[in-house]
Write an enzyme that holds these catalytic residues in place. Structure first.
Site, short mmCIF file in Angstrom:
data_model
loop_
_atom_site.label_atom_id
_atom_site.label_comp_id
_atom_site.label_asym_id
_atom_site.label_seq_id
_atom_site.Cartn_x
_atom_site.Cartn_y
_atom_site.Cartn_z
N LYS A 29 0.83 -1.21 0.00
CA LYS A 29 0.00 0.00 0.00
C LYS A 29 0.86 1.26 0.00
O LYS A 29 0.63 2.19 -0.79
CB LYS A 29 -0.91 -0.03 1.23
CG LYS A 29 -2.07 0.90 1.19
CD LYS A 29 -3.04 0.57 2.33
CE LYS A 29 -2.29 0.53 3.65
NZ LYS A 29 -3.06 0.00 4.75
N THR B 277 4.00 1.47 -0.86
CA THR B 277 4.73 1.48 -2.13
C THR B 277 3.86 2.06 -3.24
O THR B 277 4.33 2.85 -4.06
CB THR B 277 5.16 0.03 -2.45
OG1 THR B 277 5.94 -0.45 -1.36
CG2 THR B 277 5.97 -0.04 -3.72
N ARG C 295 2.06 8.31 6.86
CA ARG C 295 2.33 8.22 8.29
C ARG C 295 3.82 8.10 8.56
O ARG C 295 4.57 7.56 7.75
CB ARG C 295 1.63 6.98 8.86
CG ARG C 295 0.15 7.14 8.99
CD ARG C 295 -0.49 5.82 9.33
NE ARG C 295 -0.36 4.90 8.21
CZ ARG C 295 -0.69 3.62 8.25
NH1 ARG C 295 -1.14 3.10 9.38
NH2 ARG C 295 -0.57 2.86 7.19
N LYS D 165 9.41 -6.21 11.95
CA LYS D 165 9.10 -5.56 10.68
C LYS D 165 10.28 -4.77 10.16
O LYS D 165 11.14 -4.33 10.92
CB LYS D 165 7.87 -4.68 10.83
CG LYS D 165 8.09 -3.30 11.39
CD LYS D 165 6.76 -2.61 11.59
CE LYS D 165 6.59 -1.40 10.69
NZ LYS D 165 7.58 -0.34 10.86
N ALA E 102 -3.83 2.01 13.93
CA ALA E 102 -5.00 1.88 13.06
C ALA E 102 -6.12 1.08 13.71
O ALA E 102 -7.19 0.96 13.14
CB ALA E 102 -4.59 1.26 11.73
N PHE F 164 -4.34 -0.48 7.43
CA PHE F 164 -5.04 -1.76 7.26
C PHE F 164 -5.79 -1.83 5.91
O PHE F 164 -5.42 -1.17 4.94
CB PHE F 164 -6.00 -2.02 8.42
CG PHE F 164 -5.32 -2.18 9.76
CD1 PHE F 164 -4.00 -2.60 9.87
CD2 PHE F 164 -6.02 -1.95 10.94
CE1 PHE F 164 -3.39 -2.78 11.12
CE2 PHE F 164 -5.42 -2.11 12.19
CZ PHE F 164 -4.11 -2.52 12.27
N PHE G 146 3.83 -8.66 -8.63
CA PHE G 146 4.97 -9.41 -8.10
C PHE G 146 5.55 -10.25 -9.23
O PHE G 146 4.84 -10.59 -10.18
CB PHE G 146 4.52 -10.33 -6.95
CG PHE G 146 4.45 -9.64 -5.62
CD1 PHE G 146 3.59 -8.58 -5.41
CD2 PHE G 146 5.24 -10.06 -4.55
CE1 PHE G 146 3.51 -7.94 -4.18
CE2 PHE G 146 5.17 -9.42 -3.32
CZ PHE G 146 4.31 -8.36 -3.14
N TRP H 128 7.26 -0.79 -8.16
CA TRP H 128 8.26 -1.37 -7.26
C TRP H 128 9.55 -1.63 -8.02
O TRP H 128 10.64 -1.30 -7.55
CB TRP H 128 7.71 -2.68 -6.65
CG TRP H 128 8.61 -3.24 -5.58
CD1 TRP H 128 8.58 -2.94 -4.26
CD2 TRP H 128 9.68 -4.17 -5.77
NE1 TRP H 128 9.56 -3.63 -3.60
CE2 TRP H 128 10.26 -4.39 -4.50
CE3 TRP H 128 10.21 -4.84 -6.87
CZ2 TRP H 128 11.34 -5.25 -4.30
CZ3 TRP H 128 11.28 -5.70 -6.68
CH2 TRP H 128 11.84 -5.90 -5.41
#
Lengths: 558, 558
Positions: A71, A73, A94, A105, A273, A301, A381, A410
């Site tokens: 998201k 990205t 954010r 993460k 969130a 989310f 992907f 990406w």
């Protein structure tokens, strides 16, 4: 293949004054933090009040799965794509939290060729905003216990202190503590605990306040405890809100950075969130709208939680009217929603993809209920097959009448998001734009608001609220909080309250466990599941691998 | 009369690039934080290694009293005075701690016309260095409890965890806690607590490290717990030191600001002066020495604690050789040492002044034992009479053979410190300079080191150490820590261990209560009295009066 951090370092960032100049911000109005980060001064922002707003584009997503959606990205890629097709664009994101970077993460600054930089700084201390929020939060906590210590003239019931402490660190040992031990000079022992800083109501207040005066007023309204007579005690009662505002004054100025392609990006504020609304600050979004023709922002989310809160809390309260939305999906994640296990995601599976498409379809329909036109962004992907990608495009067109665009930002940067950018401009400037409306009116009864969200967005059969919860809603309405919007805290992995139920379930029950008042932020948190407000570290935390390399650069952060 | 904050705001600060240029620092090597604060890059500092050092001047003081001495004010005034008489001067000061600003004390950036600016920023978040130290400290704490949680392969004894947590806030409720409550998923309950950030060993390490590699090595050596077999567990054993270094990387670059008169000032690091050595960072002092001909710095508390630690810990370990010292005294404080009560300080009292002079005399003698020539700076207050001021000058000349200079920098800026500056240059370039030596050799037995300090500096009759303390010293020597210097933690108000004994006592006993190893900082803390490492807030904390004024400026901070 290069890692995110290697890609980020392969690009020489432009001086931040050049990025500011793209938006018409003069040097004097930028408060630099090094040569590639700056805050935009409160004075400059105040002077832009009369300028017209640009178009506001929300990036949201299907229900997240372990496969990842991309998201952030896509938000970054879309900003660069808009710049590429000649629009004056800015991004609003954010700020990442420092603590979780040392757990599992990686960073939260995008990925591949769609990143905001300098990523190490953004992921660690950045401009110190979260440290300021930690300080302000804990000053209030110290003043509260200090008030009790010196005589407790407000008659605070120490068993009913709701204001915990915060730290920007994953530290399970602090979740539940007994404080003020050790004798008379240390106060009155009581149960207490720490949340991670992003879970602080100060963070939510910070992100919803429109200016410093509003910030101080909201801080003053925060309810921190009850008296023995069950009255509310606020930060204002403790005379803490003015000094908290002083601690937040500089942090409140939005941070300006850039994408790898030099698109201006505001990265400011980052509330949870679940128990909060999960969007960057109103301050940053409004500033960006004054300075750019297109502002791309994201919500936390999936769209069931993130977009709903973005629309019903942030946009409603800040007077924002989004012009278009992008719903991000991936072939892999939709296959998981169609029942494929993570280890089998590499294989083409059109049947599972079509089954999982139901999750995407519902989010597209839901966003339409807010009067916001949407386009689907398929974040490609390498393992995706042409047939899989085409199937999503076809299903979107045939079943939803919506465009779905395959994006390769990406791997390729804005070249890979140019088509998405054109599709967004088409709907944002088309006949369906301009119709934004919240899902429910402010004056609707509180429980009915929850039922409306559950029915319209989650497609639940019922909301389960026992008599205690129903009484709590009635009490809150009687106390004057009836017009607040609802902030649902439930699992992000499903439309239901059960994270295991993928796809697009219907008829499920949404059980309300608890209702919490965030009187300063201005919403009611309706808790429908286990909510963890202080993460722990894993067995081998990433902290064990983060280090300075021989060249003085940070290794292991991504 | 204008307040400190009003004076600070009446001066328009120069752009920080101009201040950097005075020291030959190019724009690219300054990392600005706004327009009036910058960090000096690690790369630039490394490139100056071969340059000769300037002269190093220490500002220290008599034992502090409630009357105040003005040590920081004199440090700033002397820097400006040196600039005034044509020297290329710089100042090196400690960073103030944010937490105490919300308790009782005002800022710590000097006063009157001898201040460093921007004082609000310096007193609050500044460049976030202390937040970085807090994060690094608490990451280690989280990793320690996480290690125990996931199986405790190092066999840490949870009853023998020495590593507490820290927060930059006055919060007595956190002094003593029980953590990890709430069940299996939160770990193993144990006794724990918080200190204020400046009391962290990370702060002491940060201030004594010479470069990033040394910083990481020192962090790795910090002892955080014992195993069940009584072995030491270090931050290195927990694999925490590399990621802690990452968190400290930017903070480790010294902060550059300016005085009201535009003299460059490095404000960097601020360890406690009781359980640590109480000086600004070695990094800042050494950088200043490479860039200026005269560097004025200060040490914490009076000369018995502050100067002794500056010489025996900081200078010894960092290879610094101070050229001169200024011992700050005031008429008012000396009268208190002579037995006058605070409410009677406004009246002339030559007899009490002469009695209290004994305290000053001993500090002058003590500094001489380190081979450092000294001059006395009398920080003039409006209530001082000409006869009182003349008496100190006469006593210094007749009894000590030392110059005493009446200084009025507080009210007049460098005009009031010009004479002091000339006196300092005279001794720093005179025949007595260049003879610095520590008080005791590194190879002296540990208890003998303590006895040497007690005898030579405090003029105590004895050091009281029970068999447990003596065994602790022997154990530390056996473990290879015998060559560490001593960091005495005792009251700053007296040469003795009793804060009520003013003047110049002799023959008293110095009782050792506890010995703590700071293996990363590289000293042994010898505790001789009550040491508070987490302050509380007063009944009416200054936080209740700190606010943003209608003009957006901070009120109540000073």
């Amino acid at each position: 293949m290069k890692s995110d951090i290697e890609i980020a370092r392969s690009v020489t960032p432009k001086p931040i004054v050049e990025i500011g100049a793209k938006l018409g911000i003069p040097y004097e109005s930028l408060h630099p933090y090094g040569h590639h980060i700056a805050k935009v001064s409160n004075e400059f922002i105040a002077a832009q009040a009369e300028r017209p707003d640009g178009k506001l584009i929300l990036v949201t997503a299907i229900n997240p799965t372990p496969a990842g959606e991309g998201k952030t990205t896509t938000t970054v890629g879309l900003g660069d794509g808009l710049t590429r097709i000649g629009k004056k664009a800015a991004i609003a994101l954010r700020e990442p939290s420092l603590g979780p970077c040392f757990g599992v993460k990686g960073g939260a600054a995008g990925g591949g060729w769609a990143q905001v930089i300098p990523m190490e700084a953004i992921n660690l201390h950045f401009t110190g905003d979260f440290h300021a929020i930690t300080s302000a939060h804990n000053l209030l906590a110290a003043m509260l216990d200090n008030h009790i210590y010196w005589g407790n003239t407000l008659d605070i019931d120490p068993r009913r202190v709701a204001w915990r402490r915060v730290m920007d660190m994953n530290d399970r040992a602090l979740r539940s503590i007994v404080s003020s031990l050790g004798g008379v000079s240390n106060g009155f022992p009581r149960e207490d605990g720490f949340d991670i800083t992003v879970a602080s109501e100060v963070m939510a207040v910070f992100c919803l306040a429109t200016d410093l005066a509003d910030l101080e007023a909201r801080l003053a309204r925060m309810v921190v405890a009850e008296t023995r007579g069950k009255g509310s005690v606020t930060a204002g009662d403790l005379k803490a809100s003015p000094s908290m505002t002083v601690l937040l004054k500089d942090a409140f100025q939005p941070n300006l950075v850039q994408t790898l392609e030099g698109t201006p990006a505001f990265v400011h504020g980052g509330p949870f969130a679940n128990i909060a609304h999960g969007c960057n600050s109103v301050r940053a979004t409004r500033t960006a709208l004054k300075l750019a023709d297109y502002v791309v922002t994201e919500a936390g989310f999936g769209a069931d939680l993130g977009a709903e809160k973005f629309f019903d809390i942030k946009c409603r309260k800040a007077g924002l009217a989004p012009d278009a939305a992008v719903i991000v999906a991936t072939v892999r994640a939709l296959k998981m929603h169609g029942g494929v296990k993570k280890e089998d995601l590499g294989k083409e599976n059109l049947a599972a993809l079509e089954a999982g498409f139901a999750n995407l379809a519902r989010h597209v329909e839901n966003v339409g209920k807010f009067g916001v036109p949407a386009v689907v962004g398929i974040n490609k992907f390498v393992s995706d097959t042409d047939a899989e990608l085409q199937l999503i495009v076809d299903l979107c067109r045939d079943k939803l009448g919506a465009k779905a665009i395959v994006c390769t930002h990406w791997g390729e940067g804005s070249k890979g998001s140019e088509e998405l950018a054109r599709a967004v401009v088409e709907i944002a400037e088309g006949p369906k734009a301009g119709g934004f409306k919240p899902l429910y009116p402010s004056e609707m009864p509180l429980l009915t608001k929850v039922e409306t969200i559950a029915k319209e967005i989650y497609r639940a059969g019922s909301v389960v609220a026992d008599s205690k919860i129903k009484k709590r809603f009635k009490d809150l309405e009687a106390a004057g909080y009836g017009d607040l919007p609802i902030c649902v805290a439930k699992t992000q992995s499903s439309f239901s309250a059960d994270p295991e139920i993928k796809g697009a379930p219907t008829g499920h029950a949404i059980p309300i466990r608890e209702v919490r008042l965030s009187a300063g932020a201005g919403f009611l948190v309706v808790i429908c599941g286990d909510i963890m407000t202080m993460p722990g570290l894993p067995k081998i935390p990433s902290a064990e691998h983060i280090r300075l390399g021989a060249d003085g650069q940070i290794e292991g952060l991504s």
